[in-house]
Design an enzyme around this catalytic site. Structure first.
Site, mmCIF file in Angstrom:
data_model
loop_
_atom_site.group_PDB
_atom_site.id
_atom_site.type_symbol
_atom_site.label_atom_id
_atom_site.label_comp_id
_atom_site.label_asym_id
_atom_site.label_seq_id
_atom_site.Cartn_x
_atom_site.Cartn_y
_atom_site.Cartn_z
ATOM 1 N N VAL A 60 28.772 -14.346 81.607
ATOM 2 C CA VAL A 60 27.321 -14.293 81.383
ATOM 3 C C VAL A 60 26.851 -15.193 80.243
ATOM 4 C CG1 VAL A 60 27.044 -11.967 82.348
ATOM 5 C CG2 VAL A 60 27.461 -12.233 79.882
ATOM 6 N N GLY A 88 28.951 -6.283 78.353
ATOM 7 C CA GLY A 88 28.879 -6.187 76.903
ATOM 8 C C GLY A 88 30.262 -6.022 76.299
ATOM 9 N N SER A 145 22.071 0.716 73.958
ATOM 10 C CA SER A 145 22.968 1.722 73.352
ATOM 11 C C SER A 145 22.165 2.519 72.331
ATOM 12 C CB SER A 145 24.133 1.027 72.644
ATOM 13 O OG SER A 145 24.859 1.957 71.855
ATOM 14 N N TYR A 159 27.494 -5.358 66.900
ATOM 15 C CA TYR A 159 27.167 -4.509 68.064
ATOM 16 C C TYR A 159 25.821 -3.813 67.843
ATOM 17 C CZ TYR A 159 27.790 -1.377 72.018
ATOM 18 O OH TYR A 159 27.622 -0.698 73.210
ATOM 19 N N LYS A 163 22.405 -4.675 70.038
ATOM 20 C CA LYS A 163 21.740 -3.677 70.884
ATOM 21 C C LYS A 163 20.311 -3.408 70.408
ATOM 22 C CE LYS A 163 25.076 -3.132 73.819
ATOM 23 N NZ LYS A 163 24.953 -3.499 75.240
#
Ligand SMILES: NC(=O)c1ccc[n+]([C@@H]2O[C@H](COP(=O)([O-])OP(=O)(O)OC[C@H]3O[C@@H](n4cnc5c(N)ncnc54)[C@H](O)[C@@H]3O)[C@@H](O)[C@H]2O)c1
Length: 266
Positions: A60, A88, A145, A159, A163
């Site tokens: 991606v 992810g 998330s 992370y 998100k």
């Protein structure tokens, strides 16, 4: 109204070779959708074969590959009704672990996560929006998330930040695409048992610490997320767009962060 029915719909799932994406693909296939499974990892071929879907090996983060993926799906199936943009990664230490503090974290680790979780999502969203705008219909469901909704010391900086940015991207895209009949929503799962942090077993103390912050007292399973995903894909959510939909066993209802979860005195 054909509520949760997605029979015959053309569905694309990224990050479909394992975990939440695989379970979403399985659920959609069981509901009679035409499912396209995309992943950077080879096992996507086996997963697609098992489900009677079509496999696409696609990174991606590669703009040309993403365009070819979406054109390939829309070309072969005639349209694209639903896109689950789910690929992810994490795999970076949290601020509580060696190497995860803000002044220890490598720029390479920061960029690696942002590149997949944010840049990769942007590329997929852009291409799906192009096709869905033209057909004046579609539902895009992004896996965010709960770690993007608040500070979370047990999860890595890139992370959490990726998100949080995903939430902004979903809301912004929902505004623009609403008038074209294209809905954009996010799933925000709490901790789910998958391979995202690597396939090595998690330390029991870490697992228990998470469970203590979840009123339902258990981690989620991918199947706990797939039902919500199906709702957002289907006409049952026809007036829902721009939403961030939490599934976390009640964890977000707690407002207190325990001091034992924070780094100790410096
Ligand atoms: N497991 C959790 O606790 C949890 C919680 C909240 C959100 N999420 C999110 O759920 C999504 C799915 O993760 P999961 O937990 O099922 O993990 P997973 O590792 O089982 O699945 C992620 C999939 O994404 C694929 N992927 C990674 N990089 C890619 C790339 N560049 N191009 C294409 N595919 C790529 C992987 O090969 C893998 O199959 C992720 O966006 C993750 O951030 C997971």
């Amino acid at each position: 109204m054909d509520t949760l029915g997605i029979q015959g719909r053309v569905v694309l799932v990224t990050g479909a070779a394992s975990g939440i994406g695989l379970e979403i693909a399985r659920t959609c296939a069981a509901e009679g959708a035409t499912v396209h499974l995309a992943d950077v990892a080879d096992p996507v071929a086996e997963a697609a074969e098992n489900l009677g879907g079509t496999a696409h090996v696609c990174d991606v983060t590669d703009p040309d590959a993403v365009r070819a993926l979406v054109d390939g799906v829309a070309g072969s199936s005639g349209r694209l009704d639903v896109a689950f943009l789910n690929a992810g990664i994490n795999g970076v230490p949290s601020p509580l672990q060696p190497g995860g503090a803000i002044d220890e974290l490598s720029f390479e680790a920061w960029q690696r996560v942002l590149r997949v979780n944010l840049d990769g999502l942007f590329l997929c969203l852009q291409q799906c929006a192009r096709v869905m705008k033209a057909q004046r219909a579609g539902s895009i469901v992004v896996t965010a998330s709960t770690a993007g909704l608040r500070a979370e010391p047990r999860v890595s900086y890139p992370y959490v930040v990726s998100k949080a940015a995903v939430v902004g991207l979903v809301r912004q895209a929902s505004l623009e695409l609403a008038r074209f009949g294209v809905r954009v929503n996010a799933l925000a799962p709490g901790p789910v048992v998958t391979n995202i942090g690597g396939s090595a077993p998690r330390p029991a103390s870490g697992v228990a610490a998470w469970e203590n912050s979840i009123p339902m007292r258990r981690w989620g399973q991918a199947g706990d997320i797939a039902g919500l995903a199906l709702l957002l894909a289907s006409d049952a959510s026809s007036w829902m767009t721009g939403g961030i939909h939490v599934a976390d066993g009640g964890a977000s209802a707690l407002t207190q962060v325990l001091s034992e979860d924070l780094p100790g005195p410096g």
